[in-house]
Design a protein around this motif. Structure first.
Motif, short mmCIF file in Angstrom:
data_model
loop_
_atom_site.label_atom_id
_atom_site.label_comp_id
_atom_site.label_asym_id
_atom_site.label_seq_id
_atom_site.Cartn_x
_atom_site.Cartn_y
_atom_site.Cartn_z
N ARG A 77 39.68 -125.69 -117.63
CA ARG A 77 39.56 -125.75 -116.17
C ARG A 77 38.73 -124.58 -115.65
NH1 ARG A 77 42.37 -123.17 -112.31
NH2 ARG A 77 42.42 -124.11 -110.21
N GLU A 78 39.04 -123.38 -116.11
CA GLU A 78 38.33 -122.20 -115.63
C GLU A 78 36.85 -122.25 -115.99
OE1 GLU A 78 40.48 -118.91 -117.23
OE2 GLU A 78 42.09 -119.03 -115.71
N ARG A 79 36.53 -122.77 -117.14
CA ARG A 79 35.13 -122.86 -117.54
C ARG A 79 34.36 -123.83 -116.65
NH1 ARG A 79 33.06 -120.62 -121.85
NH2 ARG A 79 34.42 -119.26 -123.07
N ALA A 84 30.45 -124.38 -116.10
CA ALA A 84 30.13 -124.88 -117.44
C ALA A 84 29.94 -126.39 -117.41
CB ALA A 84 31.25 -124.52 -118.42
N GLU A 85 29.12 -126.89 -118.33
CA GLU A 85 28.93 -128.32 -118.50
C GLU A 85 30.27 -128.94 -118.90
OE1 GLU A 85 27.99 -132.07 -119.03
OE2 GLU A 85 26.54 -130.63 -118.22
N PRO A 86 30.75 -129.95 -118.16
CA PRO A 86 32.08 -130.51 -118.46
C PRO A 86 32.22 -131.03 -119.88
CG PRO A 86 31.35 -131.25 -116.31
CD PRO A 86 30.18 -130.53 -116.92
N GLY A 87 31.15 -131.58 -120.45
CA GLY A 87 31.24 -132.09 -121.80
C GLY A 87 31.36 -131.02 -122.86
N LEU A 88 30.94 -129.79 -122.52
CA LEU A 88 30.98 -128.70 -123.48
C LEU A 88 32.18 -127.77 -123.26
CD1 LEU A 88 27.20 -127.70 -123.60
CD2 LEU A 88 28.45 -129.24 -125.11
N THR A 159 37.38 -136.14 -126.45
CA THR A 159 37.65 -135.56 -125.15
C THR A 159 36.54 -135.85 -124.15
OG1 THR A 159 38.89 -133.81 -126.27
CG2 THR A 159 38.34 -133.45 -123.97
N ALA A 160 35.29 -135.73 -124.58
CA ALA A 160 34.19 -136.01 -123.65
C ALA A 160 34.24 -137.44 -123.17
CB ALA A 160 32.85 -135.71 -124.32
N ALA A 161 34.49 -138.37 -124.08
CA ALA A 161 34.58 -139.78 -123.68
C ALA A 161 35.78 -140.01 -122.78
CB ALA A 161 34.67 -140.67 -124.92
N LEU A 162 36.89 -139.34 -123.07
CA LEU A 162 38.09 -139.53 -122.26
C LEU A 162 37.89 -138.99 -120.85
CD1 LEU A 162 40.97 -140.50 -122.06
CD2 LEU A 162 41.73 -138.35 -123.11
N LEU A 266 43.18 -130.68 -122.65
CA LEU A 266 41.78 -130.33 -122.41
C LEU A 266 41.17 -131.26 -121.36
CD1 LEU A 266 40.62 -129.68 -126.08
CD2 LEU A 266 40.53 -128.00 -124.22
N THR A 267 41.46 -132.54 -121.48
CA THR A 267 40.97 -133.50 -120.50
C THR A 267 41.51 -133.20 -119.12
OG1 THR A 267 40.76 -135.22 -122.19
CG2 THR A 267 40.89 -135.95 -119.91
N ALA A 268 42.81 -132.88 -119.05
CA ALA A 268 43.42 -132.57 -117.76
C ALA A 268 42.74 -131.38 -117.10
CB ALA A 268 44.91 -132.28 -117.95
N GLY A 269 42.45 -130.34 -117.88
CA GLY A 269 41.80 -129.17 -117.31
C GLY A 269 40.43 -129.47 -116.75
N VAL A 270 39.64 -130.26 -117.50
CA VAL A 270 38.29 -130.60 -117.05
C VAL A 270 38.35 -131.48 -115.80
CG1 VAL A 270 36.17 -131.82 -117.65
CG2 VAL A 270 37.28 -130.34 -119.33
#
Length: 281
Positions: A77-79, A84-88, A159-162, A266-270
């Motif tokens: 989330r912080e990144r 930051a790029e969400p996928g990375l 994660t990126a796909a999710l 990880l998905t939740a944070g993004v």
């Protein structure tokens, strides 16, 4: 003539296949040059069975045991909030938590290495990317390094796909007031980012009233199983508040995904960060 391919689409039958030892994952043989995509696929737990799988899974579990899922959520989330790029962001969050010194090199190498992780057909530069990851995540025996890499390649793909699936669904009226974890769980059922799994019959098997020949390839249709009307009420309706049996997207039975909770957090944070950024525009 024996079947060469068979699709399994009912929730109960997919769950039964996943629990049955006579249905194996398609195994990738080892022996490729160290640091190549083929080497990686031949040395990880995902594409192995029996003692090889168990030994390699231990490496993955050791890495995951070092991670606090809630802390990963915060880092991701912080990144994203920092631009930051969400996928990375999940890759960098994992790398930071595991003490990888060069996060920029890690984030640059994981996507091309992941591009052919599931299929074996990577994009240009995938072998070079795997070699970079060997340097970043080594030293160590092949299996240890390869399965440390696998923590990142599987997080990148899944994660990126999710995130891409969850984000628009999290903004639908049905998601209002629901915990993000419930939105993610329903997304995994409603629109799984990986829609199918593969298994191979190790021997002739009597299964659900049919004979399945040795060597038959089974496609487990997760999208159909997760919308089985025998299990889910109004299966084509997105409903984060539903309280029915779990989806099968993270596997079940003898080989459930070991990093499922980490992927969800990880998905939740993004997604939380992207929705926060959208709200202040």
């Amino acid at each position: 003539m024996a079947n060469t391919d068979l699709t399994i689409a009912r929730h109960a039958e997919v769950g039964a296949v996943l629990a049955e030892e006579r249905f194996a994952v398609p195994v990738v043989e080892g022996g490729a040059p160290r640091g190549s995509l083929a080497w990686l696929r031949g040395a990880v737990c995902r594409f192995s069975e029996g003692p090889d799988h168990d030994r390699r899974l231990g490496v993955v579990l050791k890495a995951l045991d070092q991670l606090d899922a809630a802390d990963l959520r915060r880092r991701a989330r912080e990144r994203v909030l920092a631009g930051a790029e969400p996928g990375l962001a999940p890759i960098s969050a994992l790398g930071e938590a595991l003490g990888v010194p060069d996060l920029d090199a890690l984030a640059a190498a994981v996507p091309p290495a992941s591009s052919g992780y599931l299929t074996g057909a990577g994009r240009d530069g995938s072998d070079d990317a795997v070699a970079t990851l060997v340097r970043l995540l080594g030293p160590g025996p092949d299996e240890e390094v390869a399965n440390r890499i696998a923590v990142f390649t599987q997080a990148c793909d899944a994660t990126a796909a999710l995130v891409g699936k969850v984000l628009p669904l999290s903004r639908r009226p049905e998601a209002r007031g629901c915990p993000i974890e419930a939105v993610i769980a329903e997304t995994l059922r409603f629109d799984p980012p990986i829609p199918a799994m593969r298994r191979v019959a190790r021997e002739e098997v009597g299964f659900q009233g049919r004979r399945i020949a040795e060597g038959t390839a089974l496609t487990l249709d997760l999208r159909a199983a997760n919308r089985d009307p025998a299990v889910f009420t109004e299966p084509d309706r997105f409903d984060p508040a539903r309280r029915e049996p779990p989806h099968l997207t993270f596997g079940a039975g003898r080989r459930p995904c070991p990093g499922a909770d980490h992927a969800v957090q990880l998905t939740a944070g993004v997604v939380e960060a992207l929705n926060e950024r959208e709200a202040v525009r």
